[in-house]
Design a protein around this motif. Structure first.
Motif, PDB file in Angstrom:
ATOM      1  N   PHE A  24       0.381   9.952  -8.164  1.00 61.98           N
ATOM      2  CA  PHE A  24      -0.441  10.740  -9.108  1.00 61.98           C
ATOM      3  C   PHE A  24      -1.905  10.557  -8.713  1.00 61.98           C
ATOM      4  CE2 PHE A  24      -2.262  10.180 -13.532  1.00 61.98           C
ATOM      5  CZ  PHE A  24      -2.837  11.222 -13.631  1.00 61.98           C
ATOM      6  N   ASP A  73       6.137   2.133   4.424  1.00 62.52           N
ATOM      7  CA  ASP A  73       6.552   1.168   3.471  1.00 62.52           C
ATOM      8  C   ASP A  73       5.474  -0.089   3.921  1.00 62.52           C
ATOM      9  OD1 ASP A  73       7.255  -0.922   1.662  1.00 62.52           O
ATOM     10  OD2 ASP A  73       9.440   0.202   1.525  1.00 62.52           O
ATOM     11  N   LEU A  74       4.651  -0.059   3.033  1.00 63.22           N
ATOM     12  CA  LEU A  74       3.650  -1.325   3.248  1.00 63.22           C
ATOM     13  C   LEU A  74       4.249  -2.738   3.488  1.00 63.22           C
ATOM     14  CD1 LEU A  74       0.834   0.116   1.083  1.00 63.22           C
ATOM     15  CD2 LEU A  74       0.740   0.046   3.396  1.00 63.22           C
ATOM     16  N   ALA A 135      -6.336  -0.640  -7.290  1.00 61.27           N
ATOM     17  CA  ALA A 135      -5.938  -0.191  -8.576  1.00 61.27           C
ATOM     18  C   ALA A 135      -5.430  -1.436  -9.471  1.00 61.27           C
ATOM     19  CB  ALA A 135      -4.803   0.893  -8.301  1.00 61.27           C
ATOM     20  N   SER A 136      -6.057  -1.795 -10.133  1.00 59.94           N
ATOM     21  CA  SER A 136      -5.587  -2.750 -11.197  1.00 59.94           C
ATOM     22  C   SER A 136      -5.291  -1.991 -12.470  1.00 59.94           C
ATOM     23  CB  SER A 136      -6.584  -3.921 -11.418  1.00 59.94           C
ATOM     24  OG  SER A 136      -6.053  -4.814 -12.475  1.00 59.94           O
TER      25      SER A 136
HETATM   26  P1  NAD Z   1       2.527   6.402  -8.779  1.00 59.82           P
HETATM   27  O1  NAD Z   1       3.687   6.207  -8.790  1.00 59.82           O
HETATM   28  O2  NAD Z   1       2.494   8.276  -8.931  1.00 59.82           O
HETATM   29  O3  NAD Z   1       1.814   6.389  -7.059  1.00 59.82           O
HETATM   30  C1  NAD Z   1       2.342   5.249  -6.712  1.00 59.82           C
HETATM   31  C2  NAD Z   1       2.508   5.460  -5.379  1.00 59.82           C
HETATM   32  O4  NAD Z   1       2.517   4.262  -4.383  1.00 59.82           O
HETATM   33  C3  NAD Z   1       3.844   6.313  -5.121  1.00 59.82           C
HETATM   34  O5  NAD Z   1       3.898   7.417  -4.492  1.00 59.82           O
HETATM   35  C4  NAD Z   1       4.759   5.369  -4.334  1.00 59.82           C
HETATM   36  O6  NAD Z   1       5.744   5.727  -3.337  1.00 59.82           O
HETATM   37  C5  NAD Z   1       3.844   4.405  -3.636  1.00 59.82           C
HETATM   38  N1  NAD Z   1       4.315   3.200  -3.070  1.00 59.82           N
HETATM   39  C6  NAD Z   1       4.985   2.098  -4.086  1.00 59.82           C
HETATM   40  N2  NAD Z   1       5.291   1.118  -3.315  1.00 59.82           N
HETATM   41  C7  NAD Z   1       4.764   1.426  -2.033  1.00 59.82           C
HETATM   42  C8  NAD Z   1       5.001   0.565  -0.811  1.00 59.82           C
HETATM   43  N3  NAD Z   1       5.657  -0.516  -0.631  1.00 59.82           N
HETATM   44  N4  NAD Z   1       4.761   1.347   0.504  1.00 59.82           N
HETATM   45  C9  NAD Z   1       3.939   2.485   0.378  1.00 59.82           C
HETATM   46  N5  NAD Z   1       4.112   3.278  -0.618  1.00 59.82           N
HETATM   47  C10 NAD Z   1       4.215   2.729  -1.672  1.00 59.82           C
HETATM   48  O7  NAD Z   1       1.440   5.946  -9.751  1.00 59.82           O
HETATM   49  P2  NAD Z   1       0.159   6.247 -10.344  1.00 59.82           P
HETATM   50  O8  NAD Z   1       0.105   6.543 -11.568  1.00 59.82           O
HETATM   51  O9  NAD Z   1      -0.518   7.341  -9.264  1.00 59.82           O
HETATM   52  O10 NAD Z   1      -0.492   4.761 -10.063  1.00 59.82           O
HETATM   53  C11 NAD Z   1      -1.256   4.453  -8.844  1.00 59.82           C
HETATM   54  C12 NAD Z   1      -1.933   3.024  -9.013  1.00 59.82           C
HETATM   55  O11 NAD Z   1      -2.692   2.848 -10.197  1.00 59.82           O
HETATM   56  C13 NAD Z   1      -0.771   1.959  -9.232  1.00 59.82           C
HETATM   57  O12 NAD Z   1      -1.099   0.793  -8.502  1.00 59.82           O
HETATM   58  C14 NAD Z   1      -0.619   1.678 -10.696  1.00 59.82           C
HETATM   59  O13 NAD Z   1      -0.117   0.390 -11.109  1.00 59.82           O
HETATM   60  C15 NAD Z   1      -2.222   1.883 -10.986  1.00 59.82           C
HETATM   61  N6  NAD Z   1      -2.569   2.430 -12.456  1.00 59.82           N
HETATM   62  C16 NAD Z   1      -2.161   3.392 -12.951  1.00 59.82           C
HETATM   63  C17 NAD Z   1      -2.500   3.830 -14.259  1.00 59.82           C
HETATM   64  C18 NAD Z   1      -2.057   5.111 -14.720  1.00 59.82           C
HETATM   65  O14 NAD Z   1      -2.230   5.325 -15.931  1.00 59.82           O
HETATM   66  N7  NAD Z   1      -1.123   5.982 -13.856  1.00 59.82           N
HETATM   67  C19 NAD Z   1      -3.022   3.092 -15.010  1.00 59.82           C
HETATM   68  C20 NAD Z   1      -3.433   1.768 -14.623  1.00 59.82           C
HETATM   69  C21 NAD Z   1      -3.226   1.246 -13.242  1.00 59.82           C
END
Ligand code: NAD
Ligand code: UGA
Length: 332
Positions: A24, A73-74, A135-136
């Motif tokens: 996202f 995959d990281l 991203a925390s």
């Molecule tokens: P999301 O799940 O849409 O995106 C995260 C992406 O990381 C996914 O596409 C997933 O496939 C990828 N991913 C996970 N593990 C991986 C790995 N080992 N190797 C490669 N890719 C990997 O989530 P988001 O809502 O976009 O959140 C993004 C970041 O922001 C996350 O770290 C989340 O903890 C942080 N965050 C999000 C929010 C929120 O409201 N959406 C709020 C606070 C923090």
């Protein structure tokens, strides 16, 4: 320019890596960077060809010459070659979501949020990447006394997810204390919403319920409050965190629209002209009653402030969702 929009990005890295770019927030960030002239390497373990959500998230980037996607995959891939010549790494890859983190998936949270982050940090150090933006999460604060959370507050994470995000953030900040390695900015995002929001999140579900007539499951009494933060504001703060030379440490990204879930439901109802059928359910472990950001540090360090209010943000979110529903027409 309408007052609620972020000003155009005037400074952006020349070359950057975005991890989690099929997600996202990562997909919006990658797109904004490319539009600002940055060459972006996007890394995500979800394959946009075989995984529909990843494909939809990356649709606007497909074919753009400034964007290069790597499905990897990281936890296992060779990270160093991806980072060569990068001015900044935006590390957004991770497993999000508070509630599922109590279950058997906890190992995935630790692996992606902590162990993969360690691999990214080691690679950044080897390659000499100057800046890492990670991203925390607001969840690191845990339950609050009702006041706004300041970065210096003692964290009290209340869920397994929040524990991994605190570990991730602190790991990055520990690396930043070393004489070698990247400088680090850890952005504590507060409940991000907008087009392409994850389908497990509340605003997506509330708007979808209003648009389709499907019931909405409400965990608790709906009086819990969040600092809902619009995606474009989050992207603007994230890019600023990479280019402001003096930026460092933890920074709250939130503080524009504090509202209860019931208030979101009311706005969704008025935007669509349709009532939402609620299914009351018990409050979930680890869900805090309130998040509220003190945005002072973001303003002072990044020159950032949230610009999109909840009503306008939810309207844009609702329009994007409605466009995916072929048979939707406004009821009232
Ligand atoms: P999301 O799940 O849409 O995106 C995260 C992406 O990381 C996914 O596409 C997933 O496939 C990828 N991913 C996970 N593990 C991986 C790995 N080992 N190797 C490669 N890719 C990997 O989530 P988001 O809502 O976009 O959140 C993004 C970041 O922001 C996350 O770290 C989340 O903890 C942080 N965050 C999000 C929010 C929120 O409201 N959406 C709020 C606070 C923090
Ligand atoms: C969100 C993200 O999901 C996390 O990844 C992120 O780290 C966190 O924001 C953050 O700010 O740091 P959360 O605030 O729990 O977490 O956001 P939602 O998942 O949208 O949930 C908000 C509230 O709605 C919670 O109280 C939840 O119990 C409730 N909810 C959620 C429902 O009542 N019904 C649902 O179907 C979904």
């Amino acid at each position: 320019m309408p007052q609620h929009e972020q000003p155009p990005v005037t400074a952006a890295p020349r070359r950057a890596v975005v991890t989690g770019s099929a997600g996202f927030i990562g997909s919006h960030l990658a797109h904004a960077l490319v539009q600002a002239g940055t060459t972006v390497i996007g890394v995500d373990r979800r394959d946009p060809i075989t995984e529909p959500t990843a494909g939809a998230n990356l649709a606007a980037l497909r074919g753009l010459p400034g964007y290069h996607h790597v499905t990897a995959d990281l936890l296992h891939c060779a990270i160093d070659p991806l980072l060569i010549d990068a001015d900044a790494v935006f590390h957004l890859a991770g497993i999000p979501g508070v509630r599922p983190s109590w279950g058997p998936q906890f190992g995935d949270y630790v692996a992606s949020n902590v162990l993969a982050t360690h691999r990214v940090l080691e690679a950044c150090t080897r390659i000499g990447v100057p800046r890492l933006v990670v991203a925390s999460s607001s969840s690191v604060y845990g339950p609050t006394d009702g006041g706004a959370s300041v970065e210096a507050d003692r964290p009290k994470p209340a869920s397994p997810y929040a524990v991994t995000k605190l570990a991730e953030e602190q790991l990055c900040l520990a690396y930043a204390e070393r004489p070698i390695g990247p400088s680090v900015v850890a952005l504590r995002y507060f409940t991000v919403y907008g087009p392409r929001q994850r389908a497990d999140m509340f605003t997506h579900r509330a708007l979808q319920a209003a648009l389709t007539g499907q019931p909405l499951r409400l965990y608790g009494d709906g009086h819990q409050r969040r600092d809902f933060t619009y995606i474009d504001d989050v992207v603007a703060a994230t890019i600023a965190a990479a280019v402001v030379p003096t930026a460092n440490g933890a920074i709250n990204v939130g503080g524009g629209s504090n509202a209860s879930l019931l208030e979101v439901i009311n706005i969704a109802t008025s935007l669509t002209g349709r009532d939402i059928q609620l299914q009351q359910d018990h409050a979930r472990n680890g869900d805090v009653l309130l998040t509220r950001a003190d945005p002072s540090r973001a303003r002072q360090v990044l020159g950032w402030q949230p610009r999109v209010d909840l009503h306008n943000g939810l309207r844009a979110h609702m329009q994007a969702l409605a466009a995916q529903l072929p048979n939707y027409s406004r009821a009232a």
